[in-house]
Motif scaffolding. Structure first.
Motif, PDB file in Angstrom:
ATOM      1  N   VAL A  26       0.903  -4.742 -35.299  1.00  0.00           N
ATOM      2  CA  VAL A  26      -0.316  -5.832 -35.818  1.00  0.00           C
ATOM      3  C   VAL A  26      -1.830  -4.796 -35.233  1.00  0.00           C
ATOM      4  N   THR A  27      -3.595  -4.389 -35.887  1.00  0.00           N
ATOM      5  CA  THR A  27      -4.626  -4.383 -35.144  1.00  0.00           C
ATOM      6  C   THR A  27      -6.119  -5.362 -35.665  1.00  0.00           C
ATOM      7  N   PHE A  28      -6.114  -5.097 -34.037  1.00  0.00           N
ATOM      8  CA  PHE A  28      -6.979  -6.596 -34.488  1.00  0.00           C
ATOM      9  C   PHE A  28      -8.482  -5.137 -34.470  1.00  0.00           C
ATOM     10  N   ASP A  29      -8.704  -5.820 -35.290  1.00  0.00           N
ATOM     11  CA  ASP A  29     -11.173  -5.161 -34.223  1.00  0.00           C
ATOM     12  C   ASP A  29     -11.725  -6.411 -34.710  1.00  0.00           C
ATOM     13  N   GLY A  30     -12.664  -6.536 -33.447  1.00  0.00           N
ATOM     14  CA  GLY A  30     -13.348  -7.450 -33.305  1.00  0.00           C
ATOM     15  C   GLY A  30     -14.199  -6.577 -32.313  1.00  0.00           C
ATOM     16  N   ARG A  31     -15.557  -8.196 -31.647  1.00  0.00           N
ATOM     17  CA  ARG A  31     -16.554  -7.860 -30.444  1.00  0.00           C
ATOM     18  C   ARG A  31     -15.503  -8.641 -29.774  1.00  0.00           C
ATOM     19  N   LEU A  32     -16.597  -7.851 -28.187  1.00  0.00           N
ATOM     20  CA  LEU A  32     -15.927  -8.669 -27.201  1.00  0.00           C
ATOM     21  C   LEU A  32     -16.600  -8.541 -26.188  1.00  0.00           C
ATOM     22  N   GLU A  33     -17.414  -9.461 -24.956  1.00  0.00           N
ATOM     23  CA  GLU A  33     -17.745  -9.229 -23.846  1.00  0.00           C
ATOM     24  C   GLU A  33     -17.001  -9.138 -22.887  1.00  0.00           C
ATOM     25  N   VAL A  34     -17.581  -8.162 -21.980  1.00  0.00           N
ATOM     26  CA  VAL A  34     -16.409  -8.089 -20.358  1.00  0.00           C
ATOM     27  C   VAL A  34     -17.080  -9.667 -19.783  1.00  0.00           C
ATOM     28  N   THR A  35     -15.833  -9.549 -19.520  1.00  0.00           N
ATOM     29  CA  THR A  35     -16.381 -10.593 -17.737  1.00  0.00           C
ATOM     30  C   THR A  35     -15.784  -9.986 -17.050  1.00  0.00           C
ATOM     31  N   ASP A  36     -15.126  -8.807 -16.204  1.00  0.00           N
ATOM     32  CA  ASP A  36     -14.262  -8.151 -15.599  1.00  0.00           C
ATOM     33  C   ASP A  36     -14.334  -7.185 -15.423  1.00  0.00           C
ATOM     34  N   PRO A  37     -15.266  -6.388 -14.924  1.00  0.00           N
ATOM     35  CA  PRO A  37     -15.135  -4.762 -15.462  1.00  0.00           C
ATOM     36  C   PRO A  37     -14.522  -3.787 -14.300  1.00  0.00           C
ATOM     37  N   GLU A  38     -14.141  -4.670 -14.007  1.00  0.00           N
ATOM     38  CA  GLU A  38     -12.819  -3.404 -12.802  1.00  0.00           C
ATOM     39  C   GLU A  38     -11.413  -3.994 -13.716  1.00  0.00           C
ATOM     40  N   ALA A  39     -11.387  -5.489 -13.867  1.00  0.00           N
ATOM     41  CA  ALA A  39     -10.026  -5.416 -14.513  1.00  0.00           C
ATOM     42  C   ALA A  39      -9.875  -4.627 -15.942  1.00  0.00           C
ATOM     43  N   ASP A  47      -3.673 -16.424 -31.562  1.00  0.00           N
ATOM     44  CA  ASP A  47      -3.159 -16.386 -30.003  1.00  0.00           C
ATOM     45  C   ASP A  47      -3.261 -15.908 -28.520  1.00  0.00           C
ATOM     46  N   TRP A  48      -1.427 -14.996 -29.530  1.00  0.00           N
ATOM     47  CA  TRP A  48      -1.219 -13.969 -29.004  1.00  0.00           C
ATOM     48  C   TRP A  48      -2.423 -13.472 -27.263  1.00  0.00           C
ATOM     49  N   LEU A  49      -3.188 -12.677 -28.015  1.00  0.00           N
ATOM     50  CA  LEU A  49      -4.448 -11.951 -27.641  1.00  0.00           C
ATOM     51  C   LEU A  49      -5.173 -12.373 -27.634  1.00  0.00           C
ATOM     52  N   LEU A  50      -5.468 -14.324 -27.454  1.00  0.00           N
ATOM     53  CA  LEU A  50      -7.043 -15.076 -26.915  1.00  0.00           C
ATOM     54  C   LEU A  50      -6.256 -15.274 -25.204  1.00  0.00           C
ATOM     55  N   GLN A  51      -4.831 -15.454 -25.497  1.00  0.00           N
ATOM     56  CA  GLN A  51      -4.419 -15.409 -24.335  1.00  0.00           C
ATOM     57  C   GLN A  51      -4.316 -14.641 -23.227  1.00  0.00           C
ATOM     58  N   ARG A  52      -4.332 -13.999 -23.502  1.00  0.00           N
ATOM     59  CA  ARG A  52      -4.203 -12.259 -22.285  1.00  0.00           C
ATOM     60  C   ARG A  52      -6.240 -11.733 -21.809  1.00  0.00           C
ATOM     61  N   GLN A  53      -6.633 -12.441 -22.763  1.00  0.00           N
ATOM     62  CA  GLN A  53      -7.754 -11.406 -22.822  1.00  0.00           C
ATOM     63  C   GLN A  53      -8.813 -12.425 -20.840  1.00  0.00           C
ATOM     64  N   GLU A  54      -8.067 -13.295 -20.703  1.00  0.00           N
ATOM     65  CA  GLU A  54      -8.565 -13.465 -19.511  1.00  0.00           C
ATOM     66  C   GLU A  54      -8.509 -12.778 -18.224  1.00  0.00           C
ATOM     67  N   HIS A  55      -6.962 -12.259 -18.023  1.00  0.00           N
ATOM     68  CA  HIS A  55      -6.098 -11.760 -17.197  1.00  0.00           C
ATOM     69  C   HIS A  55      -7.468  -9.951 -17.325  1.00  0.00           C
ATOM     70  N   ALA A  56      -7.406  -9.619 -18.976  1.00  0.00           N
ATOM     71  CA  ALA A  56      -7.396  -8.543 -19.310  1.00  0.00           C
ATOM     72  C   ALA A  56      -9.009  -8.123 -18.893  1.00  0.00           C
ATOM     73  N   GLY A  57      -9.750  -9.239 -18.910  1.00  0.00           N
ATOM     74  CA  GLY A  57     -11.079  -8.171 -18.295  1.00  0.00           C
ATOM     75  C   GLY A  57     -12.347  -9.007 -19.403  1.00  0.00           C
ATOM     76  N   PHE A  58     -11.551  -9.658 -20.152  1.00  0.00           N
ATOM     77  CA  PHE A  58     -13.039  -9.760 -21.293  1.00  0.00           C
ATOM     78  C   PHE A  58     -12.431 -11.196 -22.385  1.00  0.00           C
ATOM     79  N   LYS A  59     -13.466 -10.977 -23.460  1.00  0.00           N
ATOM     80  CA  LYS A  59     -13.183 -12.498 -24.020  1.00  0.00           C
ATOM     81  C   LYS A  59     -13.899 -12.158 -25.595  1.00  0.00           C
ATOM     82  N   VAL A  60     -12.622 -12.421 -25.903  1.00  0.00           N
ATOM     83  CA  VAL A  60     -13.375 -12.577 -28.138  1.00  0.00           C
ATOM     84  C   VAL A  60     -15.204 -13.582 -28.434  1.00  0.00           C
ATOM     85  N   ILE A  61     -15.585 -12.590 -28.214  1.00  0.00           N
ATOM     86  CA  ILE A  61     -16.842 -13.471 -29.330  1.00  0.00           C
ATOM     87  C   ILE A  61     -16.054 -14.433 -29.823  1.00  0.00           C
TER      88      ILE A  61
END
Length: 229
Positions: free
Chosen positions: A191-204, A136-150
Motif C-alpha cells: 500500500v502507498t501512504f501519502d501524508g504529512r509528518l513532524e520530525v520528533t527524532d532527527p537521528e532516528a 494503525d500499522w504505520l502509527l505504531q511504528r512512527q515513534e521508533h522511526a523518529g516522526f509522528k503523522v500530523i
C-alpha cells in the motif's frame, strides 16, 4: 547518500515485464551498482519504489549510498535516444532534518503482523487488509522511526474515528511472483501512504530514510520520500 529518479516507458515490453515482477525489478536495480552495497540493518542500504503518478507517468525511485548507473534500464525500459535519469545528493536533505520540521511524505510499505490460530502453532506473518489496520500499522511504528503523522482536529475529520490523521492510502496491490530457483510463489501486499509528518527524532528519522521502514525492502517497499509541506 543519493536519490535517483527514472521514468519508465510503459509502452515498451521490457518495462511491462519489470513492473510485473518485483524480483526482476530488484535484480535490475541492484545491477545499477558496480559494487552492490550490503543489505543489512546496521547501515544505509539500497531502497527503491515505483510511483504510478498517472497512466502516462510511472517512475522508479532509488535511494542508496552510491550513485547508480541506469544505462541498462534506459535501453530496456526507457527511451534509448532521449531517456535519462536524475540523481541528487540526498545528504543535503538529511542534513536539514530537525526536530519540529514538517514534511509531506510518501511511503510504499508491506503492512504485516504475526498471528497464530492455536497456541501450539508457530506464528505466521499475515498482511493487514483493512484500511484501519494498515493505518494503525504505520502509527505504531512512527515513534521508533523518529516522526509522528500530523493529527486532524475532530471538526476536520470526514469519518470520525478513522480519518484522524493527515494521511491517505492508495495504490493497494497484491503481487504474486516466484523467486529464481523456487517454485513456491510469494504473495506481497503493498500500500502507498501519502501524508504529512513532524520530525520528533532527527537521528532516528534519518535512519528510517536510509534503511527503510517495514518488510519487503527488496521488493519495492520501505522507501519514504519527502517534499516541502
Amino acid at each position: 547518500m543519493y536519490l535517483t529518479r527514472f521514468r519508465l516507458n510503459t509502452a515498451r515490453v521490457g518495462a511491462r515485464k519489470l513492473l510485473s515482477s518485483p524480483q526482476a525489478l530488484h535484480a535490475a536495480v541492484m545491477s545499477s551498482f558496480a559494487e552492490i552495497p550490503p543489505a543489512n540493518e546496521e547501515g544505509p542500504r539500497v531502497l527503491w519504489r515505483i510511483d504510478r503518478n498517472s497512466k502516462a507517468e510511472t517512475c522508479l525511485y532509488i535511494v542508496g549510498p552510491d550513485k547508480p548507473d541506469l544505462t541498462h534500464l534506459v535501453e530496456q525500459a526507457g527511451w534509448p535516444e532521449t531517456g535519462r535519469w536524475q540523481t541528487y545528493d540526498y545528504q543535503a536533505l538529511l542534513s536539514r532534518l530537525a526536530k519540529g520540521n514538517r514534511w509531506a511524505f510518501r511511503l510504499t510499505a508491506n503492512p504485516v503482523h504475526s498471528i497464530r490460530r492455536k497456541a501450539e502453532e508457530p506464528t505466521k506473518r499475515t498482511a493487514h487488509v483493512s484500511q484501519k489496520h494498515q493505518i494503525d500499522w504505520l502509527l505504531q511504528r512512527q515513534e521508533h522511526a523518529g516522526f509522528k503523522v500530523i493529527g486532524k482536529p475532530p471538526e476536520h475529520q470526514l469519518i470520525p474515528g478513522l480519518d484522524t490523521h493527515e494521511l491517505v492510502i492508495h495504490d493497494r496491490r497484491q503481487l504474486t511472483f516466484k523467486k529464481r530457483g523456487n517454485d513456491k510463489p510469494i504473495t506481497l501486499l503493498t500500500v502507498t501512504f501519502d501524508g504529512r509528518l513532524e520530525v520528533t527524532d532527527p537521528e532516528a528519522f534519518s535512519r528510517t530514510l536510509t534503511r527503510g521502514l517495514g518488510r519487503g525492502k527488496a521488493y519495492g517497499c520501505g522507501l519514504m520520500t519527502l517534499a516541502e509541506a
